[in-house]
Design an enzyme around this catalytic site. Structure first.
Site, PDB file in Angstrom:
ATOM      1  N   GLU A 234     -21.199 -13.496  28.076  1.00 12.80           N
ATOM      2  CA  GLU A 234     -22.079 -14.658  27.986  1.00 12.80           C
ATOM      3  C   GLU A 234     -21.545 -15.856  28.766  1.00 12.80           C
ATOM      4  O   GLU A 234     -21.928 -17.000  28.504  1.00 12.80           O
ATOM      5  CB  GLU A 234     -22.278 -15.029  26.511  1.00 12.80           C
ATOM      6  CG  GLU A 234     -22.906 -13.924  25.687  1.00 12.80           C
ATOM      7  CD  GLU A 234     -22.945 -14.253  24.213  1.00 12.80           C
ATOM      8  OE1 GLU A 234     -23.796 -15.050  23.809  1.00 12.80           O
ATOM      9  OE2 GLU A 234     -22.103 -13.715  23.465  1.00 12.80           O
TER      10      GLU A 234
ATOM     11  N   SER B 254     -26.091 -12.653  21.932  1.00 10.02           N
ATOM     12  CA  SER B 254     -27.162 -12.748  22.923  1.00 10.02           C
ATOM     13  C   SER B 254     -27.839 -11.409  23.202  1.00 10.02           C
ATOM     14  O   SER B 254     -28.323 -11.163  24.301  1.00 10.02           O
ATOM     15  CB  SER B 254     -26.635 -13.345  24.241  1.00 10.02           C
ATOM     16  OG  SER B 254     -26.308 -14.697  24.073  1.00 10.02           O
TER      17      SER B 254
ATOM     18  N   TYR C 254     -32.875 -15.989  28.165  1.00 11.27           N
ATOM     19  CA  TYR C 254     -32.352 -16.969  29.107  1.00 11.27           C
ATOM     20  C   TYR C 254     -33.108 -17.040  30.432  1.00 11.27           C
ATOM     21  O   TYR C 254     -32.638 -17.689  31.360  1.00 11.27           O
ATOM     22  CB  TYR C 254     -30.858 -16.685  29.356  1.00 11.27           C
ATOM     23  CG  TYR C 254     -30.057 -16.746  28.087  1.00 11.27           C
ATOM     24  CD1 TYR C 254     -29.971 -17.927  27.357  1.00 11.27           C
ATOM     25  CD2 TYR C 254     -29.420 -15.619  27.572  1.00 11.27           C
ATOM     26  CE1 TYR C 254     -29.258 -17.985  26.166  1.00 11.27           C
ATOM     27  CE2 TYR C 254     -28.704 -15.666  26.394  1.00 11.27           C
ATOM     28  CZ  TYR C 254     -28.630 -16.864  25.700  1.00 11.27           C
ATOM     29  OH  TYR C 254     -27.925 -16.916  24.520  1.00 11.27           O
TER      30      TYR C 254
ATOM     31  N   ARG D  67     -27.198 -20.400  13.712  1.00 10.42           N
ATOM     32  CA  ARG D  67     -28.583 -19.954  13.882  1.00 10.42           C
ATOM     33  C   ARG D  67     -28.702 -18.556  13.298  1.00 10.42           C
ATOM     34  O   ARG D  67     -27.978 -17.650  13.703  1.00 10.42           O
ATOM     35  CB  ARG D  67     -28.995 -19.946  15.348  1.00 10.42           C
ATOM     36  CG  ARG D  67     -30.511 -19.882  15.550  1.00 10.42           C
ATOM     37  CD  ARG D  67     -30.899 -19.515  16.968  1.00 10.42           C
ATOM     38  NE  ARG D  67     -30.585 -18.114  17.249  1.00 10.42           N
ATOM     39  CZ  ARG D  67     -29.747 -17.728  18.207  1.00 10.42           C
ATOM     40  NH1 ARG D  67     -29.143 -18.605  18.984  1.00 10.42           N
ATOM     41  NH2 ARG D  67     -29.508 -16.436  18.390  1.00 10.42           N
TER      42      ARG D  67
ATOM     43  N   ASP E  24     -30.979 -15.220  12.688  1.00  6.19           N
ATOM     44  CA  ASP E  24     -32.087 -14.490  13.296  1.00  6.19           C
ATOM     45  C   ASP E  24     -32.664 -13.502  12.292  1.00  6.19           C
ATOM     46  O   ASP E  24     -31.915 -12.816  11.571  1.00  6.19           O
ATOM     47  CB  ASP E  24     -31.612 -13.747  14.540  1.00  6.19           C
ATOM     48  CG  ASP E  24     -31.131 -14.691  15.634  1.00  6.19           C
ATOM     49  OD1 ASP E  24     -31.607 -15.849  15.647  1.00  6.19           O
ATOM     50  OD2 ASP E  24     -30.296 -14.291  16.458  1.00  6.19           O
TER      51      ASP E  24
ATOM     52  N   GLU F 250     -28.571 -11.379  11.834  1.00  3.39           N
ATOM     53  CA  GLU F 250     -27.217 -11.837  12.138  1.00  3.39           C
ATOM     54  C   GLU F 250     -27.175 -13.357  12.116  1.00  3.39           C
ATOM     55  O   GLU F 250     -28.215 -14.021  12.140  1.00  3.39           O
ATOM     56  CB  GLU F 250     -26.751 -11.323  13.495  1.00  3.39           C
ATOM     57  CG  GLU F 250     -27.589 -11.771  14.664  1.00  3.39           C
ATOM     58  CD  GLU F 250     -27.099 -11.163  15.972  1.00  3.39           C
ATOM     59  OE1 GLU F 250     -26.217 -11.791  16.594  1.00  3.39           O
ATOM     60  OE2 GLU F 250     -27.597 -10.097  16.367  1.00  3.39           O
TER      61      GLU F 250
ATOM     62  N   ASN G 183     -25.375 -16.564  14.137  1.00  2.89           N
ATOM     63  CA  ASN G 183     -24.668 -17.004  15.338  1.00  2.89           C
ATOM     64  C   ASN G 183     -24.005 -18.341  15.024  1.00  2.89           C
ATOM     65  O   ASN G 183     -24.687 -19.320  14.715  1.00  2.89           O
ATOM     66  CB  ASN G 183     -25.685 -17.151  16.479  1.00  2.89           C
ATOM     67  CG  ASN G 183     -25.051 -17.461  17.815  1.00  2.89           C
ATOM     68  OD1 ASN G 183     -24.010 -18.100  17.890  1.00  2.89           O
ATOM     69  ND2 ASN G 183     -25.699 -17.017  18.879  1.00  2.89           N
TER      70      ASN G 183
ATOM     71  N   GLY H 196     -26.556 -21.279  21.543  1.00  2.00           N
ATOM     72  CA  GLY H 196     -26.661 -21.863  22.867  1.00  2.00           C
ATOM     73  C   GLY H 196     -27.171 -23.294  22.844  1.00  2.00           C
ATOM     74  O   GLY H 196     -27.914 -23.702  21.947  1.00  2.00           O
TER      75      GLY H 196
END
Length: 312
Positions: free
Chosen positions: A13, A139, A213, A252, A254, A270, A272, A276
């Site tokens: 990443e 990601s 992205y 964050r 998900d 999951e 994070n 980002g």
């Protein structure tokens, strides 16, 4: 303040981290702070010691910036830093350890099992469709959805390209059909607040690295157009995961939601711990939804680190 922004590194990443880090650095400079930008190499400790910042903004994604390695180094150096600490980072980067921590607290996650990649060439570990993913990448790096109609073969062929060719072991989970949701949480473990629920609609395929992205490949709906009880449940689960794991700064969570099963169809996938901060990233987008600019978000994360981010 003097803020060192750690970015780049050598994970899969790297490119995203550079974009996040430069965005953060630009915002800090616009607020009047002195900024030292550090593209992390093996000499990172020496560069940080030379810079001697008041606080480090950790804009790294993936290992070693998100897995506890950098956090341990910063702890030893006595530097304050943003986002989660060592223990939280070690657990949250590992999808199986995250399940072990969260499921006993009543957070619904897909059942999964670790499999040797070599075993996939003999038989499927789960009924199709199922998902295979590296246990400690972010990601959506290396994620594969194995379906009846897929071109991987049955069983998976040795010549089929996929994560089994790059990782010795993978996490296998049942595929949860339905809608992709995400919730950002801002603040410390005890005072974290959820920002919003966003629904993610990739224009094709699933929400993979490219969809995340590449501008125009995914539609973000914020706030998500979902029933109030589903939104409330997602917000509550994200805050609980943030608290149980001991996250700080931002996290964050998900989700996948199978609407045929109502609230029972909502699964956390999951967490994070260093989401980002790019122009397409979800945390800044949700912050804007509640009236917080990108620069205000960055300042808020730095302020929290100065209040309680490790020892200095």
């Amino acid at each position: 303040m003097h803020v060192a922004v750690l970015m780049g590194g050598w994970s899969a990443e790297r490119a995203v981290s550079l974009t996040s880090g430069n965005g953060v650095a630009d915002a800090l400079e616009s607020l009047g702070h002195r900024v030292t930008r550090i593209d992390m190499g093996r000499d990172v400790a020496a560069r940080l010691a030379e810079a001697a910042p008041d606080v480090v903004f950790n804009a790294l994604h993936g290992s070693p910036g998100e897995d506890g390695s950098v956090q341990g180094m910063l702890d030893l150096m006595g530097l304050r830093y943003t986002h989660s600490g060592l223990a939280t980072s070690v657990i949250a980067i590992d999808k199986q350890l995250t399940k072990n921590e969260l499921v006993p607290h009543g957070i619904r996650m897909p059942a999964g099992l670790m499999v040797a990649s070599e075993s996939l060439y003999a038989a499927d570990p789960l009924p199709r469709p199922y998902v295979l993913k590296p246990v400690n990448e972010g990601s959506s790096v290396g994620v594969a959805i194995v379906t009846q109609e897929g071109n991987y073969g049955s069983p998976i062929g040795r010549d089929a390209d996929g994560p089994w060719r790059h990782f010795d072991r993978l996490l296998a989970e049942p595929f949860i059909k339905g809608r992709e949701l995400t919730v950002a949480v801002l603040g410390g473990a005890e005072n974290g607040r959820p920002l919003a629920v966003t629904e993610l609609k990739p224009r094709s395929g699933f929400y993979d690295y490219d969809s995340k992205y590449t501008d125009g490949l995914t539609v973000h709906i914020c706030p998500a157009q979902i029933p109030a009880e589903i939104a409330s449940s997602a917000l509550a689960m994200a805050v609980k995961a943030h608290r149980v794991l001991g996250c700080r700064g931002t996290s964050r969570s998900d989700f996948r939601w199978d609407e045929e099963h109502g609230e029972a169809g909502l699964y956390l996938l999951e967490v994070n711990t260093q989401p980002g901060m790019t122009p397409l990233s979800l945390v800044p987008e949700q912050a804007r939804h509640i009236g917080m600019s990108y620069a205000q978000l960055v300042q808020r994360i730095v302020d929290e680190a100065m209040d309680g981010g490790s020892a200095a």
